[in-house]
Design an enzyme around this catalytic site. Structure first.
Site, short mmCIF file in Angstrom:
data_model
loop_
_atom_site.label_atom_id
_atom_site.label_comp_id
_atom_site.label_asym_id
_atom_site.label_seq_id
_atom_site.Cartn_x
_atom_site.Cartn_y
_atom_site.Cartn_z
N LYS A 143 0.77 -1.19 -0.01
CA LYS A 143 0.06 -0.06 -0.04
C LYS A 143 0.99 1.31 -0.03
O LYS A 143 0.78 2.10 -0.73
CB LYS A 143 -0.97 0.11 1.12
N ASP A 154 9.37 -6.78 -4.62
CA ASP A 154 8.16 -7.41 -3.99
C ASP A 154 7.87 -8.77 -4.37
O ASP A 154 7.52 -8.83 -5.36
CB ASP A 154 7.01 -6.42 -3.90
N VAL A 179 10.91 4.41 5.98
CA VAL A 179 9.51 4.73 6.89
C VAL A 179 8.91 3.37 7.03
O VAL A 179 7.72 3.49 7.54
CB VAL A 179 8.84 5.68 5.99
N ALA A 180 9.72 2.34 7.14
CA ALA A 180 9.11 0.94 7.09
C ALA A 180 8.94 0.43 8.77
O ALA A 180 8.38 0.81 9.54
CB ALA A 180 9.49 -0.11 6.13
N ARG A 181 10.22 0.06 8.75
CA ARG A 181 10.56 -0.66 10.36
C ARG A 181 12.10 -0.65 10.33
O ARG A 181 12.90 -1.11 9.45
CB ARG A 181 10.20 -2.00 10.63
N ASP A 241 12.76 7.10 9.54
CA ASP A 241 11.67 7.56 10.30
C ASP A 241 11.59 6.46 11.57
O ASP A 241 10.84 6.68 12.63
CB ASP A 241 10.40 7.54 9.42
N GLU A 271 13.20 2.05 19.89
CA GLU A 271 12.47 3.29 19.55
C GLU A 271 12.13 3.69 21.01
O GLU A 271 11.48 2.99 21.76
CB GLU A 271 11.32 3.33 18.95
N HIS A 329 9.58 8.64 14.12
CA HIS A 329 8.26 7.85 13.71
C HIS A 329 7.09 8.50 13.61
O HIS A 329 6.08 8.21 14.07
CB HIS A 329 8.28 6.60 14.66
N LEU A 330 7.11 9.28 12.44
CA LEU A 330 6.15 10.22 12.44
C LEU A 330 5.38 9.80 10.98
O LEU A 330 4.29 10.67 10.61
CB LEU A 330 6.75 11.67 12.06
N GLY A 331 5.56 8.61 10.35
CA GLY A 331 5.04 8.32 9.16
C GLY A 331 3.50 8.61 9.22
O GLY A 331 3.03 8.99 8.19
N1 NAD Z 1 6.62 5.20 9.37
C1 NAD Z 1 5.17 5.01 9.68
O1 NAD Z 1 4.74 5.65 10.60
C2 NAD Z 1 4.61 3.83 9.08
C3 NAD Z 1 3.32 4.07 8.80
C4 NAD Z 1 2.52 3.17 8.03
C5 NAD Z 1 3.23 1.92 7.64
N2 NAD Z 1 4.46 1.85 7.87
C6 NAD Z 1 5.36 0.48 7.70
O2 NAD Z 1 5.63 0.39 6.30
C7 NAD Z 1 5.50 -0.59 5.97
C8 NAD Z 1 4.58 -1.18 4.47
O3 NAD Z 1 3.27 -0.73 5.33
P1 NAD Z 1 2.06 -1.19 3.97
O4 NAD Z 1 0.67 -0.44 4.69
O5 NAD Z 1 2.36 -0.73 2.71
O6 NAD Z 1 2.04 -2.70 4.26
P2 NAD Z 1 1.61 -3.74 3.14
O7 NAD Z 1 1.36 -4.99 3.67
O8 NAD Z 1 0.74 -2.88 2.23
O9 NAD Z 1 2.98 -3.66 2.08
C9 NAD Z 1 3.90 -4.40 2.47
C10 NAD Z 1 4.60 -4.94 1.16
O10 NAD Z 1 5.77 -5.57 1.54
C11 NAD Z 1 6.04 -6.64 0.60
N3 NAD Z 1 7.19 -7.83 1.20
C12 NAD Z 1 6.90 -8.69 1.96
N4 NAD Z 1 8.27 -9.24 2.34
C13 NAD Z 1 9.00 -8.60 1.30
C14 NAD Z 1 10.44 -8.85 1.16
N5 NAD Z 1 11.47 -9.62 1.53
N6 NAD Z 1 10.95 -7.97 0.04
C15 NAD Z 1 10.07 -7.04 -0.53
N7 NAD Z 1 8.64 -6.93 -0.15
C16 NAD Z 1 8.47 -7.44 0.56
C17 NAD Z 1 4.63 -7.49 0.90
O11 NAD Z 1 4.50 -8.30 -0.17
C18 NAD Z 1 3.70 -6.17 0.57
O12 NAD Z 1 3.23 -5.99 -0.72
C19 NAD Z 1 5.06 -1.78 7.22
O13 NAD Z 1 6.31 -2.12 7.74
C20 NAD Z 1 4.64 -0.75 8.13
O14 NAD Z 1 4.51 -1.12 9.35
C21 NAD Z 1 5.23 2.66 8.65
O1 3PG Z 2 3.09 0.63 11.03
C1 3PG Z 2 2.41 1.78 11.47
O2 3PG Z 2 1.12 1.87 11.15
C2 3PG Z 2 3.20 2.84 11.60
O3 3PG Z 2 4.56 2.64 12.00
C3 3PG Z 2 2.37 3.95 12.57
O4 3PG Z 2 2.90 3.43 13.84
P1 3PG Z 2 2.08 4.51 14.93
O5 3PG Z 2 0.72 4.07 14.98
O6 3PG Z 2 2.96 4.21 16.12
O7 3PG Z 2 2.32 5.94 14.59
#
Ligand code: NAD
Ligand code: 3PG
Length: 621
Positions: free
Chosen positions: A228, A248, A307-309, A333, A338, A357-359
């Site tokens: 997403k 992916d 901005v993932a993990r 981020d 953390e 962690h402001l994403g």
């Molecule tokens: N920084 C933030 O505040 C923040 C906000 C939202 C999401 N996130 C993080 O961002 C990441 C993605 O969120 P999302 O909503 O797009 O999730 P999502 O599940 O829609 O997308 C994750 C994608 O990663 C793919 N994937 C899994 N293993 C993989 C690998 N080894 N190599 C490449 N791709 C791989 C999956 O197939 C999937 O399409 C998550 O880790 C989520 O926690 C962080």
């Molecule tokens: O995975 C998530 O949805 C983001 O990392 C957001 O995390 P937060 O709710 O702690 O801001």
């Protein structure tokens, strides 16, 4: 002669979860194990939050704002208590307060969380609360659902949640745009040294030549994780004139094509990119997937956004890569720990831009996430559809609704079969045979298997079994449950014609329940929407599976029904149903008697004393 007095408890359990193949909606139901079993196959009000790249406003539904009555909460019987351990948008809190007792307690220590949790039916967290095994243990079975107000569920011990039968739901869509926008913000800020130049200018300097940046247009961006957030980042980067590739392993090629992105291998992505943006979840496979080896393969001077993990990067290796110049800059981020330590070399590195962690932290996203999670949690508690179960099998709502009476049948057959075993806990192998006109692909039996498991295990243990933990509990108890489908010539309109439960390699306290092939075997079917017992061992019967049941084997002779009926009547036990099945005339017969009340010992002794009765058993359903 023998009688069984296995005890059952009037508990209502969270039992069934469904997800529509088409609408991506899940369903959670409560099942009352003692009386009528209500299943609520209502569709959830889940709304798409990102549609064609447009952020839609989410409003609480009328139903979610409406006050509750105790019936809506099944076993809870009263307003549920919901602990919110991190800041949640006010709109979500409003939804929760409409139906439950909401306690907001932030920055709890692990010990404080464990103390509070035993009084809570639901817990809502963000990424800062570690929902560990200890938390589930401390909940002592009361915690029904953990709601993660966001996407990443790496801070929730899913295995422990499953073992404790606790549903975990998340809010996967409401912060997508916020995270993607933050990714793009970091990308641009990094390329143009915005943070460093800001700090320098505020410190009274004017360093125009020091902070010459790099352009993004025409550069290759590798999006790692094309889900997403990744696909929204890709879409925006295309708008900036970047050449976008993505890696992916699970992403559909047509989605990438639609955005004009090439899906490539991991190595191809990291070796050709000028910028790399990380968007995969943290899993055992992705843990430290960016390490000394992978940095060594990258183009010298690559720029990385995360901005993932934090855990997907080996942070020490990133510091080395920054020092050696392989990585020119990083914008982060998220961090392994953390908040990161104050003296973290990574955070302090001059070529690194950081945010805490402001994403997901926009007003819009937080309101959306709060409503999304509030509705998911309340839905789970009420037995309505929950769109986002992460630790339960998914069964389409329409499948659940058609299977509802068979769910009841499956549990009752399991409950009945186990009471026919001498020393029930020695059961090792159970086979469930589904007779159906439908082909195997048209019959999803996971829910039925889970309910047979529930029926088998609960009368002989104090374990709560539901769809979340059924397979785990069965495995833990060394119970092997196999399934067989038999295609029969009946109406394909009905999902199941009959269900048979066989228990092998055990002695029965009612020998007549043992079939010719040596297993305890009972069959049932749904008639007029109600579960019926239709076969015991080799004897055909037909008795409604409600209340309690007495099975007697007797010599087939006149007057037996009257004699047993009289004994029960004398004790004011009401007979609800009676059926006799026999092998042949005046030979052996089985009498199945449904009774509303539990007969006392005297009544059971008197039944046993009837000379023509060779064995009998009393079963609680
Ligand atoms: N920084 C933030 O505040 C923040 C906000 C939202 C999401 N996130 C993080 O961002 C990441 C993605 O969120 P999302 O909503 O797009 O999730 P999502 O599940 O829609 O997308 C994750 C994608 O990663 C793919 N994937 C899994 N293993 C993989 C690998 N080894 N190599 C490449 N791709 C791989 C999956 O197939 C999937 O399409 C998550 O880790 C989520 O926690 C962080
Ligand atoms: O995975 C998530 O949805 C983001 O990392 C957001 O995390 P937060 O709710 O702690 O801001």
């Amino acid at each position: 002669m023998a009688s069984s007095r296995a005890c059952t408890k009037p508990i209502i359990f969270l039992s069934a979860f469904t997800k529509s193949k088409f609408s991506h909606q899940y369903h959670v139901s409560f099942i009352n194990t003692t009386s009528h079993i209500p299943i609520y196959p209502k569709l959830s009000q889940q709304r798409s939050l990102v549609v064609n790249n447009v952020l839609k406003t989410v409003e609480p539904t009328e139903s979610s704002l409406r006050s509750s009555n105790s019936e809506e909460f099944g076993s809870l019987g009263e307003k549920p208590t919901i602990l919110v351990s991190e800041r949640l948008g006010e709109a979500g809190l409003q939804v929760l307060r409409g139906v439950g007792h909401v306690e907001c307690a932030y920055e709890l220590s692990q010990e404080e969380l464990c103390t509070k949790i035993s009084c809570c039916d639901a817990l809502i967290v963000r990424s800062g609360t570690k929902v560990t095994r200890e938390v589930f243990e401390a909940a002592k079975g009361r915690l029904k659902v953990v709601g993660r107000a966001g996407v990443g569920i790496d801070n929730v011990d899913l295995q422990a949640a499953t073992e404790f039968g606790c549903l975990v739901v998340n809010a996967p869509t409401a912060n997508t745009i916020a995270a993607a926008e933050h990714g793009i913000a970091l990308l641009a800020a990094m390329a143009r040294n915005v943070a460093q130049a800001d700090a320098s200018t505020k410190a009274g300097k004017w360093q125009r030549s020091k902070y010459v940046g790099v352009s993004m247009v025409g550069k290759t961006l590798a999006v790692m994780g094309f889900g997403k957030v990744g696909s929204e980042v890709a879409r925006r980067a295309k708008g900036l004139g970047m050449h976008v590739i993505a890696h992916d392993p699970y992403a559909p090629a047509d989605r990438a094509r639609a955005i004009g992105v090439d899906l490539v291998s991991f190595d191809q992505a990291i070796t050709t990119a000028d910028f790399i943006s990380l968007h995969m979840p943290l899993t055992p496979t992705t843990n430290k997937i960016f390490n000394d080896n992978t940095f060594a393969k990258m183009k010298k001077g690559v720029r990385i956004v995360n901005v993932a993990r934090g855990g997907v990067i080996d942070e020490d290796a990133l510091v080395r890569a920054l020092d050696s110049g392989i990585v020119a800059q990083a914008a982060l981020d998220v961090f392994t720990e953390e908040p990161p330590s104050k003296d973290s070399k990574l955070v302090q590195h001059e070529n690194v831009t950081v945010t805490p962690h402001l994403g997901a932290s926009t007003k819009e996203a937080q309101e959306g996430v709060a409503i999304e999670i509030a509705e998911a949690v309340l839905g789970a508690l009420k037995g309505e559809l929950s769109a986002t179960a992460v630790n339960a099998p998914m069964v389409a709502p329409e499948v659940l609704s058609e299977l509802a009476p068979y769910v009841v049948l499956a549990e009752k057959l399991g409950r009945l079969a186990v009471q026919l075993v001498c020393g029930g806990s020695g059961i090792k192998s159970v086979k469930v045979v589904y007779r159906s006109a439908r082909g195997p692909d048209d019959l999803d039996t996971r829910l039925l298997r889970a309910m047979v498991t529930k029926g088998l295990i609960e009368p002989i243990s104090n374990t709560i079994v539901n769809l979340v933990n059924a397979d785990f509990i069965a495995k833990q108890k060394g119970l092997r449950i196999s399934e067989e489908r038999v295609v029969v010539d009946s109406s394909p309109e009905l999902p199941v014609d009959s269900i048979q439960v066989q228990i092998s390699s055990v002695d029965s306290k009612f020998a007549s329940a043992v079939s010719e092939s040596g297993q305890i075997s009972i069959d049932g079917r749904v008639k007029f929407g109600e579960p019926h017992l239709t076969c015991v061992g080799s004897f055909d019967v037909d008795v409604s599976l409600e209340g309690n049941l007495i099975l007697c084997r007797q010599v087939d002779q006149p007057g037996m029904i009257g004699r047993v009926g009289n004994i029960l009547g004398e004790q004011n036990v009401n007979v609800s149903f009676m059926s006799v099945g026999r092998t042949s005339r005046r030979n052996k017969a089985i009498m199945a008697i449904g009774v509303d009340e539990e007969p006392n010992k005297e009544a059971l002794d008197n039944i046993g004393a009837v000379s023509a009765i060779e064995e009998f058993v009393f079963l609680k359903l």
